[in-house]
Design an enzyme around this catalytic site. Structure first.
Site, PDB file in Angstrom:
ATOM      1  N   ASN A 189      35.545  42.479  40.431  1.00 25.71           N
ATOM      2  CA  ASN A 189      34.841  43.594  39.803  1.00 25.71           C
ATOM      3  C   ASN A 189      33.638  43.058  39.058  1.00 25.71           C
ATOM      4  O   ASN A 189      33.621  41.900  38.670  1.00 25.71           O
ATOM      5  CB  ASN A 189      35.757  44.287  38.784  1.00 25.71           C
ATOM      6  CG  ASN A 189      36.742  45.226  39.437  1.00 25.71           C
ATOM      7  OD1 ASN A 189      36.647  45.525  40.621  1.00 25.71           O
ATOM      8  ND2 ASN A 189      37.690  45.691  38.657  1.00 25.71           N
TER       9      ASN A 189
ATOM     10  N   ASP B 279      41.881  46.817  41.022  1.00 29.91           N
ATOM     11  CA  ASP B 279      43.002  47.733  41.211  1.00 29.91           C
ATOM     12  C   ASP B 279      43.897  47.323  42.382  1.00 29.91           C
ATOM     13  O   ASP B 279      45.086  47.594  42.378  1.00 29.91           O
ATOM     14  CB  ASP B 279      42.480  49.159  41.440  1.00 29.91           C
ATOM     15  CG  ASP B 279      41.896  49.739  40.151  1.00 29.91           C
ATOM     16  OD1 ASP B 279      42.558  49.579  39.101  1.00 29.91           O
ATOM     17  OD2 ASP B 279      40.794  50.310  40.187  1.00 29.91           O
TER      18      ASP B 279
ATOM     19  N   LYS C   9      40.653  29.570  55.971  1.00 25.49           N
ATOM     20  CA  LYS C   9      39.514  30.477  56.012  1.00 25.49           C
ATOM     21  C   LYS C   9      39.568  31.321  57.283  1.00 25.49           C
ATOM     22  O   LYS C   9      39.767  30.779  58.382  1.00 25.49           O
ATOM     23  CB  LYS C   9      38.232  29.652  55.973  1.00 25.49           C
ATOM     24  CG  LYS C   9      36.992  30.487  55.882  1.00 25.49           C
ATOM     25  CD  LYS C   9      35.749  29.619  55.831  1.00 25.49           C
ATOM     26  CE  LYS C   9      34.522  30.487  56.002  1.00 25.49           C
ATOM     27  NZ  LYS C   9      33.335  29.695  56.276  1.00 25.49           N
TER      28      LYS C   9
ATOM     29  N   PHE D 108      40.258  50.437  27.595  1.00 27.13           N
ATOM     30  CA  PHE D 108      38.861  50.787  27.778  1.00 27.13           C
ATOM     31  C   PHE D 108      38.742  51.624  29.035  1.00 27.13           C
ATOM     32  O   PHE D 108      39.537  51.462  29.964  1.00 27.13           O
ATOM     33  CB  PHE D 108      38.002  49.526  27.925  1.00 27.13           C
ATOM     34  CG  PHE D 108      37.400  49.084  26.622  1.00 27.13           C
ATOM     35  CD1 PHE D 108      38.218  48.610  25.614  1.00 27.13           C
ATOM     36  CD2 PHE D 108      36.035  49.158  26.411  1.00 27.13           C
ATOM     37  CE1 PHE D 108      37.671  48.207  24.398  1.00 27.13           C
ATOM     38  CE2 PHE D 108      35.482  48.760  25.206  1.00 27.13           C
ATOM     39  CZ  PHE D 108      36.289  48.286  24.199  1.00 27.13           C
TER      40      PHE D 108
HETATM   41  N1  CTP Z   1      43.587  48.156  33.353  1.00 27.30           N
HETATM   42  C1  CTP Z   1      44.615  47.212  33.390  1.00 27.30           C
HETATM   43  N2  CTP Z   1      45.164  46.849  34.557  1.00 27.30           N
HETATM   44  C2  CTP Z   1      44.749  47.409  35.717  1.00 27.30           C
HETATM   45  C3  CTP Z   1      43.710  48.359  35.703  1.00 27.30           C
HETATM   46  C4  CTP Z   1      43.158  48.699  34.505  1.00 27.30           C
HETATM   47  O1  CTP Z   1      44.985  46.693  32.328  1.00 27.30           O
HETATM   48  N3  CTP Z   1      45.321  47.048  36.852  1.00 27.30           N
HETATM   49  C5  CTP Z   1      43.039  48.554  32.063  1.00 27.30           C
HETATM   50  C6  CTP Z   1      41.623  48.148  31.809  1.00 27.30           C
HETATM   51  O2  CTP Z   1      41.559  46.892  31.170  1.00 27.30           O
HETATM   52  C7  CTP Z   1      41.151  49.264  30.895  1.00 27.30           C
HETATM   53  C8  CTP Z   1      41.899  50.478  31.379  1.00 27.30           C
HETATM   54  O3  CTP Z   1      43.022  49.959  32.054  1.00 27.30           O
HETATM   55  O4  CTP Z   1      41.554  49.053  29.583  1.00 27.30           O
HETATM   56  C9  CTP Z   1      41.131  51.423  32.260  1.00 27.30           C
HETATM   57  O5  CTP Z   1      40.828  50.850  33.453  1.00 27.30           O
HETATM   58  P1  CTP Z   1      40.053  51.654  34.645  1.00 27.30           P
HETATM   59  O6  CTP Z   1      39.863  50.737  35.740  1.00 27.30           O
HETATM   60  O7  CTP Z   1      38.849  52.316  34.077  1.00 27.30           O
HETATM   61  O8  CTP Z   1      41.066  52.789  34.950  1.00 27.30           O
HETATM   62  P2  CTP Z   1      41.939  53.062  36.205  1.00 27.30           P
HETATM   63  O9  CTP Z   1      43.299  53.335  35.719  1.00 27.30           O
HETATM   64  O10 CTP Z   1      41.781  51.959  37.187  1.00 27.30           O
HETATM   65  O11 CTP Z   1      41.357  54.400  36.751  1.00 27.30           O
HETATM   66  P3  CTP Z   1      40.117  54.693  37.738  1.00 27.30           P
HETATM   67  O12 CTP Z   1      39.827  53.423  38.475  1.00 27.30           O
HETATM   68  O13 CTP Z   1      40.623  55.765  38.552  1.00 27.30           O
HETATM   69  O14 CTP Z   1      38.997  55.109  36.844  1.00 27.30           O
END
Ligand code: CTP
Length: 409
Positions: free
Chosen positions: A222, A290, A300, A336
Site C-alpha cells: 500500500n 487487505d 520467481k 485510522f
Molecule cells: N487495519 C488493520 N488491519 C487490516 C486493515 C486495516 O489494522 N488488515 C486498520 C488500519 O490500520 C486503520 C483501520 O484499520 O486503523 C482502517 O483501515 P482501512 O483500510 O481504511 O479500512 P478497511 O477496514 O480496510 O476498509 P476499506 O478498505 O473498505 O475502506
C-alpha cells in the site's frame, strides 16, 4: 520578540529547584548566554555552566560563574573538575541540557556522536532532554551538512529554539541569529514543565505499509510513508508512555525513546502487536494490505506462454479489529480511516465494524495528504465527532497524544 518579564520571577512554582546544564559554545552570541543565565536564576532554576574552549573566547568564565552562582566546567580531563564531579555525573545531574549558542560544530558533533571535549562528551552521555539554540552564519545554517545534522538531531529527540532571521555580526543577513534569551528561556521552561501524563502507560502503534510477497522478488503493498504513525509514536513517548512501534517497511528513522519492531507482512504485524500486549493504548495507523497472495512462489514466476499468471488472494487478519476484540484489549483502541469520500459516514461504519473506541478519519482526497507533511483529521467516537483544522502531521500527533492522555486520566 516581546519581553516576557512578567512571567519571569523567582520561584515559578514547580520550576523552582530545577537544574539546567548550560553548554555555551563559541560564537558572538555567547554573550546572550549571560542574560539567559540571569533569567534562569531569577526563576529559581539552578544553572551549571559548561564553557567550551571557543566559548571562552567570547565570554569569561568569571562572568558566567558569577551569574550562574556556580563553578564553570570546561575541561574533559581536568583533575579539579573531575574530582568535583565526573563528566558522566555532570551530564546526568541536570533536569535539562541547554546548548546556547549551539554552533555548527557542536551540532555536527552531537549529530554524529563525537565526544572529544567536555561539551560533546556530556551531550553523548546525557539521558536528559536537550534544547539547542543554534547560532551561526546563514550560509553555514543553510549548508546541506547542517541541514542533515539538524534532521538527525530532531529525529533523536533534540528540541530546538530559533535561529532567528536578522543582521549578523559578520555583516550578512538571514537565518542564523541565535534566538533571544527570553525565547530560549520560555522554550526551556516548556521542556522542563513538559507534561508526562502518560508515564507508566504502555502503547502499541502500527505504522507504514505492509508488504505481501507474491514470489521472492514481487510484492503487493500500500502507499504509506509511515510519517503519521511515527509522529504519533514519538508524541506518546514524549508524554512518558512506553511505546512499541510496529512498523512495516519505511524510510524513516526510529523516533527517540521508542522501541521499534520491523515487520513486513500483515500477519507479522499482528504477531508483533500481540507480543507487545498487555498495553493501555493501541493506535493502528498502518496501511495494512487487505489481501495477500494465497501462496508464495518459492521461485520467481517466469513470463510464460499463458500470459499473466492468475494470483489467488486471501484476506489478511484485521489487526485493529483483533486488538479491539482481544481478551487483553487495551483500554483505548484507536483506528485510522483514510477515505476519499463521505469521510464521516465511513468512519462511523468502521467504528462499529472494528470495535474500536475512536476512528481518526482523514480525507486523503485532499492533494498532498498521502506522503505529505499535513493532515486534516476528524476524531469520530461514540460521543460524536471532533473536527480539527488542517495542520502538520507532527501537530496532529501531539494533539492526539494529549487527547489520549486526557481520556486515560
Ligand atoms: N487495519 C488493520 N488491519 C487490516 C486493515 C486495516 O489494522 N488488515 C486498520 C488500519 O490500520 C486503520 C483501520 O484499520 O486503523 C482502517 O483501515 P482501512 O483500510 O481504511 O479500512 P478497511 O477496514 O480496510 O476498509 P476499506 O478498505 O473498505 O475502506
Amino acid at each position: 520578540m516581546a519581553y516576557i518579564g512578567a512571567s519571569i520571577h523567582r520561584g515559578r512554582g514547580a520550576l523552582d529547584g530545577k537544574r539546567i546544564l548550560l553548554i555555551v559554545g563559541g560564537g558572538v552570541a555567547a554573550y546572550k548566554a549571560l542574560e539567559l543565565t540571569r533569567l534562569f536564576r531569577k526563576a529559581g532554576v539552578a544553572v551549571r555552566p559548561i564553557l567550551t574552549r571557543a566559548g571562552a573566547q567570547f565570554v569569561t568564565p568569571l562572568s558566567l560563574s558569577a551569574l550562574a552562582e556556580d563553578k564553570v566546567y570546561s575541561e574533559l580531563f581536568s583533575l579539579t573538575d573531575e574530582a568535583e564531579m565526573g563528566h558522566i555525573e555532570l551530564s546526568r545531574s541536570a533536569d535539562l541540557v541547554v546548548v546556547a549558542p549551539a554552533t555548527a560544530d557542536l551540532m555536527a558533533k552531537a549529530a554524529h556522536g563525537l565526544a572529544n571535549d567536555l561539551a560533546s562528551t556530556t551531550l553523548l552521555a546525557t539521558d536528559k532532554r536537550v534544547l539547542m539554540a543554534p547560532a551561526m552564519n546563514v550560509r553555514m545554517w543553510e549548508h546541506p551538512a547542517t541541514r542533515r545534522n539538524l534532521a538527525q538531531l530532531q529525529a533523536d529527540g533534540v528540541l530546538f529554539v530559533g535561529p532567528d532571521e536578522g543582521a549578523m555580526a559578520c555583516g550578512e543577513y538571514g537565518f542564523g541569529r541565535m534566538a533571544e534569551p527570553p525565547a530560549i528561556f520560555e522554550a526551556a521552561m516548556a521542556a522542563l514543565d513538559s507534561n508526562r501524563a502518560l508515564a507508566g502507560k504502555r502503547a502499541i502503534v502500527t505504522a507504514g505499509p505492509t508488504a505481501e510477497p507474491i514470489d521472492p522478488v514481487r510484492l503487493i503493498t500500500n502507499r504509506s510513508s509511515g510519517k503519521q504513525g511515527y509522529a504519533i509514536a514519538q508524541a506518546l513517548a514524549q508524554l512518558g508512555a512506553e511505546v512499541t512501534l510496529v512498523s512495516g517497511p519505511t524510510a524513516l528513522p526510529a523516533p527517540a525513546g521508542v522501541r521499534r519492531v520491523d515487520v513486513e507482512t500483515a500477519r507479522e504485524m499482528l504477531a508483533a502487536c500481540e507480543q507487545a500486549l498487555p498495553a493501555d493504548i493501541a493506535v493502528c495507523v498502518a496501511a495494512v494490505a487487505d489481501w495477500r497472495p494465497e501462496s508464495v512462489g518459492a521461485q520467481k514466476i517466469k513470463k510464460g506462454e499463458g500470459g499473466p499468471p492468475p494470483i489467488a488472494m486471501v484476506e489478511n487478519p484485521d489487526i485493529l479489529a483483533t486488538l479491539a476484540r482481544s481478551p487483553a484489549r487495551p483500554r483505548l483502541v484507536v483506528g485510522f480511516a483514510a477515505e476519499t469520500n463521505d469521510v464521516e459516514a465511513h468512519a462511523r461504519a468502521k467504528l462499529a465494524k472494528k470495535g474500536c473506541d475512536w476512528i481518526v478519519a482523514n480525507d486523503v482526497s485532499v492533494e498532498g495528504t498521502m506522503g505529505g507533511d499535513d493532515n486534516a483529521v476528524a476524531i469520530v467516537s461514540a460521543g460524536g465527532i471532533e473536527r480539527w483544522e488542517r495542520m502538520a502531521k507532527g501537530e496532529v500527533a501531539k494533539r492526539l497524544a494529549a487527547r489520549i492522555a486526557e481520556e486515560l486520566k
